[in-house]
Design a protein around this motif. Structure first.
Motif, PDB file in Angstrom:
ATOM      1  N   ASP A   1       0.923  -1.209  -0.056  1.00  0.00           N
ATOM      2  CA  ASP A   1      -0.094  -0.108  -0.070  1.00  0.00           C
ATOM      3  C   ASP A   1       0.899   1.120  -0.056  1.00  0.00           C
ATOM      4  OD1 ASP A   1      -2.236  -1.452   0.162  1.00  0.00           O
ATOM      5  OD2 ASP A   1      -2.320  -1.430   2.181  1.00  0.00           O
ATOM      6  N   ASP A   2       2.177   1.134   0.210  1.00  0.00           N
ATOM      7  CA  ASP A   2       2.985   2.232   0.253  1.00  0.00           C
ATOM      8  C   ASP A   2       4.065   2.468  -0.728  1.00  0.00           C
ATOM      9  OD1 ASP A   2       1.447   3.064   2.608  1.00  0.00           O
ATOM     10  OD2 ASP A   2       2.655   1.456   3.947  1.00  0.00           O
ATOM     11  N   LEU A   3       4.309   1.695  -1.639  1.00  0.00           N
ATOM     12  CA  LEU A   3       5.055   1.821  -2.634  1.00  0.00           C
ATOM     13  C   LEU A   3       4.513   1.583  -4.114  1.00  0.00           C
ATOM     14  CD1 LEU A   3       7.899   2.251  -3.039  1.00  0.00           C
ATOM     15  CD2 LEU A   3       8.697   0.039  -2.669  1.00  0.00           C
ATOM     16  N   ALA A   4       4.767   2.401  -5.099  1.00  0.00           N
ATOM     17  CA  ALA A   4       4.184   2.140  -6.729  1.00  0.00           C
ATOM     18  C   ALA A   4       5.129   2.586  -7.587  1.00  0.00           C
ATOM     19  CB  ALA A   4       2.904   2.654  -6.528  1.00  0.00           C
ATOM     20  N   ILE A   5       5.269   2.360  -8.579  1.00  0.00           N
ATOM     21  CA  ILE A   5       5.883   2.791  -9.893  1.00  0.00           C
ATOM     22  C   ILE A   5       5.440   3.090 -11.012  1.00  0.00           C
ATOM     23  CG2 ILE A   5       7.814   2.515 -11.273  1.00  0.00           C
ATOM     24  CD1 ILE A   5       9.052   0.562  -9.103  1.00  0.00           C
TER      25      ILE A   5
ATOM     26  N   ILE B   1      12.650   2.781   0.700  1.00  0.00           N
ATOM     27  CA  ILE B   1      13.843   3.353  -0.411  1.00  0.00           C
ATOM     28  C   ILE B   1      14.521   2.103  -0.538  1.00  0.00           C
ATOM     29  CG2 ILE B   1      15.755   4.794  -0.804  1.00  0.00           C
ATOM     30  CD1 ILE B   1      12.953   5.965  -1.282  1.00  0.00           C
ATOM     31  N   PRO B   2      15.294   1.412   0.470  1.00  0.00           N
ATOM     32  CA  PRO B   2      16.057   0.226   0.164  1.00  0.00           C
ATOM     33  C   PRO B   2      15.345  -0.843  -0.678  1.00  0.00           C
ATOM     34  CG  PRO B   2      16.506   0.905   2.237  1.00  0.00           C
ATOM     35  CD  PRO B   2      15.213   1.894   1.949  1.00  0.00           C
ATOM     36  N   LEU B   3      14.166  -1.175  -0.235  1.00  0.00           N
ATOM     37  CA  LEU B   3      13.211  -2.093  -1.161  1.00  0.00           C
ATOM     38  C   LEU B   3      12.812  -1.537  -2.191  1.00  0.00           C
ATOM     39  CD1 LEU B   3      11.499  -4.629  -0.901  1.00  0.00           C
ATOM     40  CD2 LEU B   3       9.590  -3.078  -0.374  1.00  0.00           C
ATOM     41  N   LEU B   4      12.674  -0.133  -2.555  1.00  0.00           N
ATOM     42  CA  LEU B   4      12.682   0.423  -4.133  1.00  0.00           C
ATOM     43  C   LEU B   4      13.714   0.070  -4.924  1.00  0.00           C
ATOM     44  CD1 LEU B   4      11.069   1.944  -6.016  1.00  0.00           C
ATOM     45  CD2 LEU B   4      11.866   3.977  -4.887  1.00  0.00           C
ATOM     46  N   ARG B   5      14.971   0.208  -4.163  1.00  0.00           N
ATOM     47  CA  ARG B   5      16.356   0.177  -5.070  1.00  0.00           C
ATOM     48  C   ARG B   5      16.223  -1.379  -5.708  1.00  0.00           C
ATOM     49  NH1 ARG B   5      19.111   2.676  -0.492  1.00  0.00           N
ATOM     50  NH2 ARG B   5      19.881   4.684  -0.965  1.00  0.00           N
ATOM     51  N   GLU B   6      16.077  -2.342  -4.678  1.00  0.00           N
ATOM     52  CA  GLU B   6      16.290  -3.438  -4.935  1.00  0.00           C
ATOM     53  C   GLU B   6      15.016  -4.011  -6.209  1.00  0.00           C
ATOM     54  OE1 GLU B   6      17.642  -7.650  -4.551  1.00  0.00           O
ATOM     55  OE2 GLU B   6      18.353  -5.619  -4.001  1.00  0.00           O
ATOM     56  N   ILE B   7      13.838  -3.582  -5.931  1.00  0.00           N
ATOM     57  CA  ILE B   7      12.891  -3.868  -7.113  1.00  0.00           C
ATOM     58  C   ILE B   7      13.037  -3.032  -8.368  1.00  0.00           C
ATOM     59  CG2 ILE B   7      10.449  -3.369  -7.619  1.00  0.00           C
ATOM     60  CD1 ILE B   7       9.802  -3.470  -4.589  1.00  0.00           C
TER      61      ILE B   7
ATOM     62  N   CYS C   1      32.136  -7.461  -0.881  1.00  0.00           N
ATOM     63  CA  CYS C   1      30.905  -7.954  -0.353  1.00  0.00           C
ATOM     64  C   CYS C   1      30.054  -6.897   0.239  1.00  0.00           C
ATOM     65  CB  CYS C   1      30.841  -9.230   0.410  1.00  0.00           C
ATOM     66  SG  CYS C   1      31.479 -10.635  -0.497  1.00  0.00           S
ATOM     67  N   ARG C   2      28.946  -6.686   0.070  1.00  0.00           N
ATOM     68  CA  ARG C   2      28.194  -5.531   0.649  1.00  0.00           C
ATOM     69  C   ARG C   2      26.858  -6.351   1.097  1.00  0.00           C
ATOM     70  NH1 ARG C   2      26.244   0.019  -2.673  1.00  0.00           N
ATOM     71  NH2 ARG C   2      24.502   0.627  -1.366  1.00  0.00           N
ATOM     72  N   ALA C   3      26.481  -5.824   2.279  1.00  0.00           N
ATOM     73  CA  ALA C   3      25.121  -6.272   2.760  1.00  0.00           C
ATOM     74  C   ALA C   3      24.020  -5.574   1.964  1.00  0.00           C
ATOM     75  CB  ALA C   3      24.923  -6.130   4.221  1.00  0.00           C
ATOM     76  N   ILE C   4      22.878  -6.535   1.487  1.00  0.00           N
ATOM     77  CA  ILE C   4      22.143  -5.993   0.871  1.00  0.00           C
ATOM     78  C   ILE C   4      20.855  -5.434   1.799  1.00  0.00           C
ATOM     79  CG2 ILE C   4      20.011  -6.583  -0.931  1.00  0.00           C
ATOM     80  CD1 ILE C   4      21.869  -8.689  -2.211  1.00  0.00           C
ATOM     81  N   GLU C   5      20.418  -4.196   1.663  1.00  0.00           N
ATOM     82  CA  GLU C   5      19.319  -3.543   2.399  1.00  0.00           C
ATOM     83  C   GLU C   5      18.052  -4.198   2.431  1.00  0.00           C
ATOM     84  OE1 GLU C   5      20.487   0.857   2.848  1.00  0.00           O
ATOM     85  OE2 GLU C   5      20.248   0.111   0.817  1.00  0.00           O
TER      86      GLU C   5
END
Length: 318
Positions: free
Chosen positions: A76-80, A99-105, A199-203
């Motif tokens: 309900d809180d994220l759309a493209i 925002i971290p989830l948006l980057r991944e998507i 290596c970098r942790a993925i948010e």
């Protein structure tokens, strides 16, 4: 907010977000941009007719149509919001924590699919290059594709893409280096003894990392030499591979199609036709191997043997 330009499969992407894993553009002052990403805080777009609901962690829903444009919604809180041509992506959010989830998507799901609107051919596979051609690795979740990709990269193969590969087309099938890294769970990172510096942790993920080996840029595109379908058989104790063709190759490859609108019958028809012509041109193989770290060196040698066999087949075909 300043923008970052990325070279994604021959498309120039302008984004206010750091889309880690994607290649930054080397163009200092680009005259044109193919896809512009923007951020809008506040109200979500109004609901539209639902076209498709993807399975998986993100629970993405596609709304709209090719005539008026699209909305890719995540909860309900994220759309493209995407225009019909696939040239603008307006990312709407209500909470900065998304925002971290948006980057991944955007990096892993939306941009690869969006390339189909720009006459590219996306497919669910990893792509690795050695010498002058690339091998595509297909496999369902849990088949070991990511771990094998990282192991091959650690021995000198160049990662072209980790999960979503984008091809130039069918008649002259080539692959871009769109994401020269791979996402891994902690167990694989430790099992492969990958250096922390790469290596970098993925948010947004608990215990998942982005492994980016020392960057070896592949300018332009690389021809695809072989398509390898990894077995999900975890009880396998021997390395085996064999060529496949005809209906078997077609069915296995078609199951890995990536479409922007999976409900569009015309798009499905075009994709199936493209896949059919792809497997007729490129040598295809099934591949089984023991799912233990100690077996990875001979497994990689076997994939090199497949690459050599595919080259011989291609020369014989010509």
């Amino acid at each position: 907010m300043s923008s970052i330009e990325y070279d994604f499969c021959g498309l120039l992407i302008s984004s206010p977000l750091d889309l880690y894993g994607l290649r930054r553009s080397s163009i200092a002052s680009p005259a044109t941009v193919d896809v512009t990403i923007s951020l809008t805080f506040g109200a979500m777009p109004p609901p539209q007719s639902v076209r498709y609901a993807w399975q998986g962690r993100f629970g993405l829903i596609l709304e709209g149509d090719a005539g008026t444009g699209w909305v890719i919604r995540c909860g309900d809180d994220l759309a493209i919001v995407c225009d019909a041509a696939g040239t603008t992506l307006d990312c709407r959010y209500r909470d900065s924590g998304a925002i971290p989830l948006l980057r991944e998507i955007l990096s892993r799901r939306v941009l690869p699919r969006l390339t189909s609107l720009h006459r590219r051919l996306p497919i669910h596979a990893a792509a690795l290059a050695q010498s002058d051609d690339a091998v595509l690795l297909f496999g369902a979740s849990g088949a070991g594709k990511s771990t094998l990709t990282a192991a091959m990269a650690a021995t000198g193969w160049d990662i072209m893409s980790d999960d979503m590969t984008v091809l130039t087309g069918v008649e002259d099938s080539r692959v871009w280096q769109s994401a020269p890294g791979v996402s891994l769970w902690e167990a694989s990172r430790v099992g492969l003894a990958l250096p922390d510096t790469n290596c970098r942790a993925i948010e947004g993920y608990d215990g998942k990392y982005w492994y980016a080996p020392p960057h070896r840029a592949r300018p332009g595109t690389v021809p695809v030499g072989a398509m390898v379908f990894l077995s999900f058989d975890t009880s396998c104790h021997a390395i085996e591979w064999r060529p496949i063709s005809g209906p078997t190759a077609m069915v296995m490859a078609a199951s890995q199609m990536v479409r922007f609108d999976p409900a569009d019958k015309d798009e499905n028809t075009r994709m199936l036709d493209s896949i059919g012509r792809l497997v007729r041109r490129i040598p295809c193989y099934t591949f089984t191997y023991p799912r233990i770290y100690a077996a990875l060196p001979p497994t990689i040698e076997a994939i090199t043997a497949i690459q050599d066999h595919a080259r011989e087949q291609a020369e014989a075909y010509l």
